[in-house]
Design a protein around this motif. Structure first.
Motif, short mmCIF file in Angstrom:
data_model
loop_
_atom_site.label_atom_id
_atom_site.label_comp_id
_atom_site.label_asym_id
_atom_site.label_seq_id
_atom_site.Cartn_x
_atom_site.Cartn_y
_atom_site.Cartn_z
N MET A 193 0.83 -1.21 0.00
CA MET A 193 0.00 0.00 0.00
C MET A 193 0.86 1.26 0.00
SD MET A 193 -3.33 -0.82 2.34
CE MET A 193 -2.47 -1.38 3.80
N LEU A 194 2.01 1.21 0.65
CA LEU A 194 2.93 2.35 0.66
C LEU A 194 3.46 2.62 -0.74
CD1 LEU A 194 4.77 4.43 2.19
CD2 LEU A 194 6.43 2.58 2.29
N ILE A 195 3.90 1.56 -1.42
CA ILE A 195 4.47 1.72 -2.77
C ILE A 195 3.41 2.25 -3.74
CG2 ILE A 195 5.47 0.47 -4.72
CD1 ILE A 195 7.36 0.89 -2.36
N THR A 196 2.21 1.66 -3.73
CA THR A 196 1.18 2.11 -4.66
C THR A 196 0.69 3.51 -4.31
OG1 THR A 196 -0.51 0.97 -3.37
CG2 THR A 196 0.42 -0.21 -5.25
N GLY A 197 0.63 3.84 -3.03
CA GLY A 197 0.21 5.18 -2.63
C GLY A 197 1.21 6.24 -3.05
N LEU A 198 2.49 5.95 -2.89
CA LEU A 198 3.51 6.90 -3.32
C LEU A 198 3.51 7.06 -4.84
CD1 LEU A 198 6.49 5.99 -0.98
CD2 LEU A 198 5.07 8.04 -0.91
N TYR A 199 3.26 5.97 -5.54
CA TYR A 199 3.17 6.04 -7.00
C TYR A 199 2.01 6.94 -7.43
CZ TYR A 199 2.06 4.65 -11.76
OH TYR A 199 1.75 4.66 -13.09
N LEU A 200 0.84 6.73 -6.82
CA LEU A 200 -0.32 7.54 -7.18
C LEU A 200 -0.15 9.00 -6.77
CD1 LEU A 200 -3.22 5.09 -6.32
CD2 LEU A 200 -2.46 5.82 -8.58
N PHE A 201 0.59 9.23 -5.68
CA PHE A 201 0.85 10.60 -5.26
C PHE A 201 1.76 11.32 -6.25
CE2 PHE A 201 3.50 13.67 -2.95
CZ PHE A 201 2.52 14.50 -2.45
N ALA A 202 2.77 10.62 -6.76
CA ALA A 202 3.76 11.24 -7.64
C ALA A 202 3.31 11.27 -9.09
CB ALA A 202 5.09 10.50 -7.53
N LEU A 203 2.33 10.49 -9.47
CA LEU A 203 1.90 10.38 -10.86
C LEU A 203 1.53 11.72 -11.50
CD1 LEU A 203 1.49 8.20 -12.99
CD2 LEU A 203 -0.87 8.01 -12.24
N PRO A 204 0.77 12.60 -10.86
CA PRO A 204 0.44 13.88 -11.52
C PRO A 204 1.67 14.77 -11.76
CG PRO A 204 -1.03 13.50 -9.68
CD PRO A 204 0.02 12.45 -9.62
N TYR A 205 2.68 14.63 -10.91
CA TYR A 205 3.86 15.48 -11.05
C TYR A 205 4.74 15.05 -12.21
CZ TYR A 205 2.44 17.15 -6.50
OH TYR A 205 1.72 17.69 -5.47
N PHE A 206 4.74 13.76 -12.53
CA PHE A 206 5.61 13.25 -13.57
C PHE A 206 4.91 13.04 -14.91
CE2 PHE A 206 7.81 11.66 -9.70
CZ PHE A 206 8.92 12.46 -9.83
N SER A 207 3.60 13.05 -14.92
CA SER A 207 2.89 12.78 -16.17
C SER A 207 2.82 14.01 -17.06
CB SER A 207 1.49 12.26 -15.88
OG SER A 207 0.71 13.26 -15.27
N GLY A 208 2.83 15.18 -16.50
CA GLY A 208 2.71 16.40 -17.30
C GLY A 208 1.30 16.55 -17.83
N ARG A 209 1.12 17.49 -18.69
CA ARG A 209 -0.21 17.69 -19.29
C ARG A 209 -0.30 16.85 -20.55
NH1 ARG A 209 -3.45 21.73 -17.18
NH2 ARG A 209 -2.34 22.99 -15.69
N ARG A 210 -1.30 16.01 -20.61
CA ARG A 210 -1.46 15.12 -21.76
C ARG A 210 -2.53 15.64 -22.72
NH1 ARG A 210 1.09 10.05 -21.18
NH2 ARG A 210 1.97 9.87 -19.10
N SER A 211 -3.41 16.48 -22.25
CA SER A 211 -4.46 16.97 -23.15
C SER A 211 -4.14 18.40 -23.59
CB SER A 211 -5.81 16.94 -22.43
OG SER A 211 -5.78 17.80 -21.31
#
Length: 59
Positions: free
Chosen positions: A37-55
């Motif tokens: 749960m820690l690993i997946t939570g940190l991934y979901l927390f960091a996802l918006p910062y690394f994905s950038g704007r896609r649309s």
């Protein structure tokens, strides 16, 4: 994962409530789902910062 984690904790506290002392390794059982749960939570927390704007912006 959170349901499994909760059930393990309830089992440990339930055993203690009946006066049984579980083996020492039983106390390490919640760590595996907690780690996942820690690993997946940190991934979901960091996802918006690394994905950038896609649309494209709306004009």
């Amino acid at each position: 994962m959170s349901i499994i984690f909760t059930l393990i904790l309830l089992g440990i506290f339930g055993a203690q409530g009946f006066g049984k002392e579980p083996a020492e390794w039983v106390y390490f059982l919640p760590l595996f789902p907690l780690f996942l749960m820690l690993i997946t939570g940190l991934y979901l927390f960091a996802l918006p910062y690394f994905s950038g704007r896609r649309s494209k912006p709306v004009e």
